[in-house]
Design a protein around this motif. Sequence first.
Motif, PDB file in Angstrom:
ATOM      1  N   LEU A 116       1.932  10.097   4.868  1.00 52.24           N
ATOM      2  CA  LEU A 116       2.552   8.954   4.180  1.00 52.24           C
ATOM      3  C   LEU A 116       1.639   8.407   3.091  1.00 52.24           C
ATOM      4  CD1 LEU A 116       4.254   7.182   7.207  1.00 52.24           C
ATOM      5  CD2 LEU A 116       5.352   8.491   5.376  1.00 52.24           C
ATOM      6  N   GLN A 117       0.330   8.447   3.338  1.00 55.21           N
ATOM      7  CA  GLN A 117      -0.605   7.997   2.298  1.00 55.21           C
ATOM      8  C   GLN A 117      -0.460   8.878   1.071  1.00 55.21           C
ATOM      9  OE1 GLN A 117      -3.713   9.923   1.533  1.00 55.21           O
ATOM     10  NE2 GLN A 117      -3.803   8.614  -0.275  1.00 55.21           N
ATOM     11  N   GLU A 118      -0.286  10.182   1.273  1.00 50.41           N
ATOM     12  CA  GLU A 118      -0.157  11.075   0.116  1.00 50.41           C
ATOM     13  C   GLU A 118       1.149  10.811  -0.635  1.00 50.41           C
ATOM     14  OE1 GLU A 118      -0.784  15.269   0.839  1.00 50.41           O
ATOM     15  OE2 GLU A 118      -0.590  15.730  -1.303  1.00 50.41           O
ATOM     16  N   ARG A 119       2.214  10.515   0.124  1.00 54.33           N
ATOM     17  CA  ARG A 119       3.473  10.158  -0.543  1.00 54.33           C
ATOM     18  C   ARG A 119       3.305   8.888  -1.366  1.00 54.33           C
ATOM     19  NH1 ARG A 119       8.581  12.071   2.581  1.00 54.33           N
ATOM     20  NH2 ARG A 119       7.648  13.697   3.856  1.00 54.33           N
ATOM     21  N   LEU A 120       2.606   7.927  -0.777  1.00 56.33           N
ATOM     22  CA  LEU A 120       2.382   6.662  -1.488  1.00 56.33           C
ATOM     23  C   LEU A 120       1.581   6.922  -2.767  1.00 56.33           C
ATOM     24  CD1 LEU A 120       2.474   3.546  -1.573  1.00 56.33           C
ATOM     25  CD2 LEU A 120       0.396   3.532  -0.162  1.00 56.33           C
ATOM     26  N   PHE A 121       0.568   7.748  -2.653  1.00 56.72           N
ATOM     27  CA  PHE A 121      -0.279   8.075  -3.792  1.00 56.72           C
ATOM     28  C   PHE A 121       0.547   8.784  -4.878  1.00 56.72           C
ATOM     29  CE2 PHE A 121      -3.625  10.559  -5.982  1.00 56.72           C
ATOM     30  CZ  PHE A 121      -4.544   9.562  -6.217  1.00 56.72           C
ATOM     31  N   ALA A 122       1.379   9.726  -4.441  1.00 56.09           N
ATOM     32  CA  ALA A 122       2.242  10.463  -5.375  1.00 56.09           C
ATOM     33  C   ALA A 122       3.184   9.489  -6.089  1.00 56.09           C
ATOM     34  CB  ALA A 122       3.048  11.513  -4.614  1.00 56.09           C
ATOM     35  N   HIS A 123       3.702   8.548  -5.310  1.00 56.22           N
ATOM     36  CA  HIS A 123       4.590   7.509  -5.844  1.00 56.22           C
ATOM     37  C   HIS A 123       3.856   6.707  -6.924  1.00 56.22           C
ATOM     38  CE1 HIS A 123       7.349   3.993  -5.451  1.00 56.22           C
ATOM     39  NE2 HIS A 123       6.242   3.267  -5.414  1.00 56.22           N
ATOM     40  N   GLY A 124       2.610   6.353  -6.647  1.00 57.70           N
ATOM     41  CA  GLY A 124       1.822   5.590  -7.626  1.00 57.70           C
ATOM     42  C   GLY A 124       1.533   6.408  -8.884  1.00 57.70           C
ATOM     43  N   ARG A 125       1.322   7.695  -8.705  1.00 60.64           N
ATOM     44  CA  ARG A 125       1.016   8.547  -9.850  1.00 60.64           C
ATOM     45  C   ARG A 125       2.231   8.832 -10.720  1.00 60.64           C
ATOM     46  NH1 ARG A 125      -4.020  11.282  -9.244  1.00 60.64           N
ATOM     47  NH2 ARG A 125      -3.408  12.750 -10.837  1.00 60.64           N
ATOM     48  N   THR A 126       3.412   8.564 -10.197  1.00 67.23           N
ATOM     49  CA  THR A 126       4.623   8.862 -10.956  1.00 67.23           C
ATOM     50  C   THR A 126       5.352   7.571 -11.336  1.00 67.23           C
ATOM     51  OG1 THR A 126       5.734   9.208  -8.828  1.00 67.23           O
ATOM     52  CG2 THR A 126       4.967  11.165  -9.977  1.00 67.23           C
ATOM     53  N   GLY A 127       4.583   6.505 -11.488  1.00 70.61           N
ATOM     54  CA  GLY A 127       5.166   5.266 -12.012  1.00 70.61           C
ATOM     55  C   GLY A 127       5.629   4.257 -10.978  1.00 70.61           C
TER      56      GLY A 127
END
Lengths: 285, 285
Positions: free
Chosen positions: B54-65
Amino acid sequence: MARPQWTVPAHQVLRVGPDFRLGDLDHRATPGWGAGRTAAKERMAAAGDELSDLQERLFAHGRTGGSRSVLLVLQGMDTSGKGGIVRHVIGMVDPQGVQHRSFGVPTDEEKAHDFLWRIRRALPRPGMIGVFDRSQYEDVLVPRVHETVPAEIWEERYERIVDFEREVVASGTTIVKVVLAISPEEQRERLAARLDRPDKHWKYDPGDLDERLLRPRYAEAYQAVLDRTSTDLAPWHAVPADRKWYARLAVSELLLHGLEELRLEWPAANFDVEAEKARLAAQPW
Amino acid sequence: MARPQWTVPAHQVLRVGPDFRLGDLDHRATPGWGAGRTAAKERMAAAGDELSDLQERLFAHGRTGGSRSVLLVLQGMDTSGKGGIVRHVIGMVDPQGVQHRSFGVPTDEEKAHDFLWRIRRALPRPGMIGVFDRSQYEDVLVPRVHETVPAEIWEERYERIVDFEREVVASGTTIVKVVLAISPEEQRERLAARLDRPDKHWKYDPGDLDERLLRPRYAEAYQAVLDRTSTDLAPWHAVPADRKWYARLAVSELLLHGLEELRLEWPAANFDVEAEKARLAAQPW
């Protein structure tokens, strides 16, 4: 500390000396390590315990007025595994003692300052392990390859960086510089894997393929970095990175070596231990 | 996601409601968890994998706006185990996605500003998990207990904090507030252990014993915090912390719950995947 499975310690075998040629590097090699992947996993776990112990000593040192810190500088092309190093190597130590910073395309505020401005602000505080995912070296790589600033500008940056690192080392920071080197074939496979997996699409940028075509120019720019900035005070280490397990093991050992060299003892108590025990015993609860 | 061994989920059983009395808390209890220590260790490992994903999803979310982030606020007396939570819970996720900050006695620069100034500057960026080891709540605890600022000043801070947290939540940050509660007996043992071990002396400060005598006043100040700032938007969770394994498991679950509530999917590709595969295949190396 014993390193039974390294025939030559990582900090020696990977060190970039004056005759090092990036073009001659075997990306699938495992210099200094002949024991294979399974033994590497065991050694990683042991190195993790040692790293943890030394990181805590460093942190304790910082909390009691010490000035030492360690900075790991990671450079490498897209997909070379910088992120995996952070997760699997730095992930072995207490997050409290880590200052991680990624350097991307400079922001407008960063562009308004000297190229070292954002770097200085991110230097590790005493007691900390700093990690730079990309670094000051981006400013002698990207502008040189893309010719976005005149050669006079990036030319003088090599010396600026050497001077800067001398100053950083003098202030108490050990710098461990690592370039992760992957082959074009391995890079193609990793990019293809990102395209195949929807959970990795966020890591993919079409611009990566354009950059990839510039590989010969990047190779030349990296060679110049190694030639001009691998100093005795802050040497480069070239890590063959086609095998992720080797790259992670090697960086663990390089970081561990940097910490060991500090020879940190636990700080002595700055209070009277027996008097404090008596005070505690006398408290009502 | 299934939590077979929690009879009541941590975020429910530990949540501080209007009738919660800190003085009634059993510090050695393991609310919601009847399966003991060994099963807790297994559950921790599984929770670690879920947190990582879930942390990686959150990080991915942050990296894509995306604008979401999560902030874990840790409060508790000396030796209550805040540092252990950081090491053992936050240590399970990628350091790249963590922004950790400890708040000590305010520096001169911090004192020159409003008490929330240093807090705002440390809020997690989009995509990040922020961790506050102590927080804005220090400013309604220490001054109240030590009477270092007039009551009118700290009195209005409760409402200021509630307003501030409403604003932080509105900006996309999930706040997970945790107070670690240990008994005076357990605190005595942990302080005695620090005094017995030379490798722990750096963690000991003679001032800790003076603070400890103020425990009744701190209990009162903490109760006021819980009464006045446990809101629906940012509720407090009171974690019995005499058993370290329970406290770590409980905080893992609270953090996991905060991440799950975001229901983050992997970001969709913002490029033509097939076209990129073809471009890659056509490159010369």
